[in-house]
Design a protein around this motif. Structure first.
Motif, PDB file in Angstrom:
ATOM      1  N   GLN A  62       0.832  -1.190   0.000  1.00  0.00           N
ATOM      2  CA  GLN A  62       0.000   0.000   0.000  1.00  0.00           C
ATOM      3  C   GLN A  62       0.878   1.256   0.000  1.00  0.00           C
ATOM      4  O   GLN A  62       0.437   2.319  -0.398  1.00  0.00           O
ATOM      5  N   MET A  63       2.128   1.121   0.456  1.00  0.00           N
ATOM      6  CA  MET A  63       3.080   2.227   0.441  1.00  0.00           C
ATOM      7  C   MET A  63       4.125   2.072  -0.661  1.00  0.00           C
ATOM      8  O   MET A  63       4.474   3.028  -1.327  1.00  0.00           O
ATOM      9  N   LEU A  64       4.665   0.887  -0.781  1.00  0.00           N
ATOM     10  CA  LEU A  64       5.697   0.586  -1.775  1.00  0.00           C
ATOM     11  C   LEU A  64       5.282  -0.661  -2.534  1.00  0.00           C
ATOM     12  O   LEU A  64       4.734  -1.586  -1.931  1.00  0.00           O
ATOM     13  N   PRO A  65       5.564  -0.725  -3.825  1.00  0.00           N
ATOM     14  CA  PRO A  65       5.276  -1.967  -4.542  1.00  0.00           C
ATOM     15  C   PRO A  65       6.040  -3.124  -3.902  1.00  0.00           C
ATOM     16  O   PRO A  65       7.109  -2.921  -3.320  1.00  0.00           O
ATOM     17  N   GLY A  66       5.479  -4.308  -3.993  1.00  0.00           N
ATOM     18  CA  GLY A  66       6.145  -5.448  -3.379  1.00  0.00           C
ATOM     19  C   GLY A  66       5.945  -6.731  -4.155  1.00  0.00           C
ATOM     20  O   GLY A  66       5.014  -6.864  -4.953  1.00  0.00           O
ATOM     21  N   VAL A  67       6.870  -7.655  -3.924  1.00  0.00           N
ATOM     22  CA  VAL A  67       6.796  -9.001  -4.475  1.00  0.00           C
ATOM     23  C   VAL A  67       6.962  -9.988  -3.328  1.00  0.00           C
ATOM     24  O   VAL A  67       7.486  -9.649  -2.274  1.00  0.00           O
ATOM     25  N   ILE A  68       6.515 -11.196  -3.575  1.00  0.00           N
ATOM     26  CA  ILE A  68       6.857 -12.308  -2.700  1.00  0.00           C
ATOM     27  C   ILE A  68       7.907 -13.093  -3.466  1.00  0.00           C
ATOM     28  O   ILE A  68       7.640 -13.615  -4.545  1.00  0.00           O
ATOM     29  N   LEU A  69       9.113 -13.127  -2.924  1.00  0.00           N
ATOM     30  CA  LEU A  69      10.229 -13.823  -3.549  1.00  0.00           C
ATOM     31  C   LEU A  69      10.305 -15.240  -2.997  1.00  0.00           C
ATOM     32  O   LEU A  69      10.268 -15.438  -1.787  1.00  0.00           O
ATOM     33  N   THR A  70      10.407 -16.216  -3.890  1.00  0.00           N
ATOM     34  CA  THR A  70      10.673 -17.593  -3.489  1.00  0.00           C
ATOM     35  C   THR A  70      11.973 -18.009  -4.152  1.00  0.00           C
ATOM     36  O   THR A  70      12.077 -18.045  -5.374  1.00  0.00           O
ATOM     37  N   ALA A  71      12.971 -18.259  -3.304  1.00  0.00           N
ATOM     38  CA  ALA A  71      14.297 -18.636  -3.782  1.00  0.00           C
ATOM     39  C   ALA A  71      14.792 -19.817  -2.969  1.00  0.00           C
ATOM     40  O   ALA A  71      14.383 -20.011  -1.821  1.00  0.00           O
ATOM     41  N   LYS A  72      15.667 -20.619  -3.566  1.00  0.00           N
ATOM     42  CA  LYS A  72      16.257 -21.740  -2.839  1.00  0.00           C
ATOM     43  C   LYS A  72      17.210 -21.204  -1.785  1.00  0.00           C
ATOM     44  O   LYS A  72      18.007 -20.292  -2.057  1.00  0.00           O
ATOM     45  N   GLY A  73      17.142 -21.806  -0.585  1.00  0.00           N
ATOM     46  CA  GLY A  73      18.060 -21.437   0.478  1.00  0.00           C
ATOM     47  C   GLY A  73      19.497 -21.740   0.079  1.00  0.00           C
ATOM     48  O   GLY A  73      19.767 -22.773  -0.534  1.00  0.00           O
ATOM     49  N   ALA A  74      20.414 -20.849   0.446  1.00  0.00           N
ATOM     50  CA  ALA A  74      21.823 -21.005   0.073  1.00  0.00           C
ATOM     51  C   ALA A  74      22.427 -22.268   0.676  1.00  0.00           C
ATOM     52  O   ALA A  74      23.233 -22.930   0.041  1.00  0.00           O
ATOM     53  N   ARG A  75      22.035 -22.615   1.893  1.00  0.00           N
ATOM     54  CA  ARG A  75      22.616 -23.793   2.542  1.00  0.00           C
ATOM     55  C   ARG A  75      21.766 -25.040   2.369  1.00  0.00           C
ATOM     56  O   ARG A  75      22.294 -26.121   2.177  1.00  0.00           O
ATOM     57  N   SER A  78      18.266  -3.821   1.939  1.00  0.00           N
ATOM     58  CA  SER A  78      18.525  -2.819   2.976  1.00  0.00           C
ATOM     59  C   SER A  78      18.508  -3.398   4.387  1.00  0.00           C
ATOM     60  O   SER A  78      19.177  -2.877   5.270  1.00  0.00           O
ATOM     61  N   ASN A  79      17.724  -4.452   4.589  1.00  0.00           N
ATOM     62  CA  ASN A  79      17.577  -5.042   5.925  1.00  0.00           C
ATOM     63  C   ASN A  79      17.160  -3.975   6.933  1.00  0.00           C
ATOM     64  O   ASN A  79      17.585  -3.994   8.086  1.00  0.00           O
ATOM     65  N   PHE A  80      16.359  -3.020   6.473  1.00  0.00           N
ATOM     66  CA  PHE A  80      15.858  -1.925   7.304  1.00  0.00           C
ATOM     67  C   PHE A  80      16.997  -1.114   7.923  1.00  0.00           C
ATOM     68  O   PHE A  80      16.853  -0.528   8.987  1.00  0.00           O
ATOM     69  N   GLY A  81      18.169  -1.093   7.279  1.00  0.00           N
ATOM     70  CA  GLY A  81      19.292  -0.332   7.794  1.00  0.00           C
ATOM     71  C   GLY A  81      19.986  -0.993   8.967  1.00  0.00           C
ATOM     72  O   GLY A  81      20.660  -0.333   9.751  1.00  0.00           O
ATOM     73  N   ARG A  82      19.834  -2.298   9.070  1.00  0.00           N
ATOM     74  CA  ARG A  82      20.504  -3.036  10.147  1.00  0.00           C
ATOM     75  C   ARG A  82      21.780  -3.665   9.610  1.00  0.00           C
ATOM     76  O   ARG A  82      21.906  -3.912   8.414  1.00  0.00           O
ATOM     77  N   PRO A  83      22.749  -3.945  10.507  1.00  0.00           N
ATOM     78  CA  PRO A  83      23.987  -4.592  10.053  1.00  0.00           C
ATOM     79  C   PRO A  83      23.684  -5.972   9.466  1.00  0.00           C
ATOM     80  O   PRO A  83      22.705  -6.608   9.831  1.00  0.00           O
ATOM     81  N   GLY A  84      24.515  -6.409   8.585  1.00  0.00           N
ATOM     82  CA  GLY A  84      24.346  -7.741   8.005  1.00  0.00           C
ATOM     83  C   GLY A  84      23.397  -7.737   6.827  1.00  0.00           C
ATOM     84  O   GLY A  84      22.348  -7.098   6.866  1.00  0.00           O
ATOM     85  N   HIS A  85      23.797  -8.440   5.792  1.00  0.00           N
ATOM     86  CA  HIS A  85      22.941  -8.578   4.621  1.00  0.00           C
ATOM     87  C   HIS A  85      21.758  -9.470   4.964  1.00  0.00           C
ATOM     88  O   HIS A  85      21.903 -10.454   5.692  1.00  0.00           O
ATOM     89  N   PRO A  86      20.576  -9.172   4.429  1.00  0.00           N
ATOM     90  CA  PRO A  86      19.441 -10.068   4.662  1.00  0.00           C
ATOM     91  C   PRO A  86      19.690 -11.432   4.011  1.00  0.00           C
ATOM     92  O   PRO A  86      20.364 -11.529   2.974  1.00  0.00           O
ATOM     93  N   ALA A  87      19.157 -12.477   4.623  1.00  0.00           N
ATOM     94  CA  ALA A  87      19.396 -13.848   4.159  1.00  0.00           C
ATOM     95  C   ALA A  87      18.988 -14.045   2.704  1.00  0.00           C
ATOM     96  O   ALA A  87      19.665 -14.761   1.958  1.00  0.00           O
ATOM     97  N   TRP A  88      17.918 -13.421   2.267  1.00  0.00           N
ATOM     98  CA  TRP A  88      17.454 -13.637   0.890  1.00  0.00           C
ATOM     99  C   TRP A  88      18.510 -13.216  -0.122  1.00  0.00           C
ATOM    100  O   TRP A  88      18.567 -13.775  -1.213  1.00  0.00           O
ATOM    101  N   THR A  89      19.389 -12.248   0.218  1.00  0.00           N
ATOM    102  CA  THR A  89      20.411 -11.833  -0.734  1.00  0.00           C
ATOM    103  C   THR A  89      21.454 -12.934  -0.923  1.00  0.00           C
ATOM    104  O   THR A  89      21.917 -13.163  -2.039  1.00  0.00           O
ATOM    105  N   GLY A  90      21.810 -13.615   0.153  1.00  0.00           N
ATOM    106  CA  GLY A  90      22.733 -14.745   0.041  1.00  0.00           C
ATOM    107  C   GLY A  90      22.126 -15.880  -0.758  1.00  0.00           C
ATOM    108  O   GLY A  90      22.822 -16.558  -1.524  1.00  0.00           O
TER     109      GLY A  90
END
Length: 157
Positions: free
Chosen positions: A45-58, A83-95
């Motif tokens: 409702q604020m930003l366009p969005g998708v539901i991403l389905t990706a295979k887990g890296a591990r 962005s991980n909401f500006g928190r340290p560490g890359h979000p898992a989905w990027t890996g």
């Protein structure tokens, strides 16, 4: 710009939002998306969005993540911002996308096979400029962390 967007941009730039949002926004988005059979995402409702389905890296198991995105070319490609909401560490989905770039997105109720590509160099710089125009709070997120926020372009397979 829709009413309330400036206020939401200001709120989403706060450290409190970065601490709380990751715990409730994805869960709400997944639930509403499932209940609406893929037609609705609350955060969209604020930003366009998708539901991403990706295979887990591990594990190689499917991982489903609701994400804000920046549609390009009339919804033929999408930019995903790690962005991980500006928190340290890359979000898992990027890996997951780095290891397994073939994925699927649910976009406006349609499932679409995509291939993700990490943007680098001038291509990343141009995309980042567009992302900051699209949603300025990403600049606040980047300023808060030392890592470079990953940007992916999703293209239809």
């Amino acid at each position: 710009m829709a009413p309330g967007v400036k206020l939401m941009q200001k709120i989403s730039s706060t450290v409190l939002f970065a601490k709380l949002a990751p715990h409730f926004i994805p869960a709400l988005d997944k639930a509403v998306h499932r209940l609406s059979r893929g037609r609705v995402m609350l955060s969209a409702q604020m930003l366009p969005g998708v539901i991403l389905t990706a295979k887990g890296a591990r594990t190689g198991e499917p991982r489903t993540t609701p994400l804000a995105c920046m549609p390009e070319d009339g919804g033929r490609t999408w930019l995903l911002i790690g962005s991980n909401f500006g928190r340290p560490g890359h979000p898992a989905w990027t890996g997951n996308l780095l290891k397994n770039p073939d994925a699927d997105v649910s976009w406006k109720g349609r499932d679409i096979a995509v291939r993700a590509r990490l943007l680098e160099g001038e291509e990343r710089a141009a995309a980042w400029r567009a992302v900051l125009v699209f949603w300025p709070p990403y600049a606040t997120y980047q300023a808060r962390i030392e890592r470079e926020i990953r940007l992916f372009r999703l293209e239809r397979r």
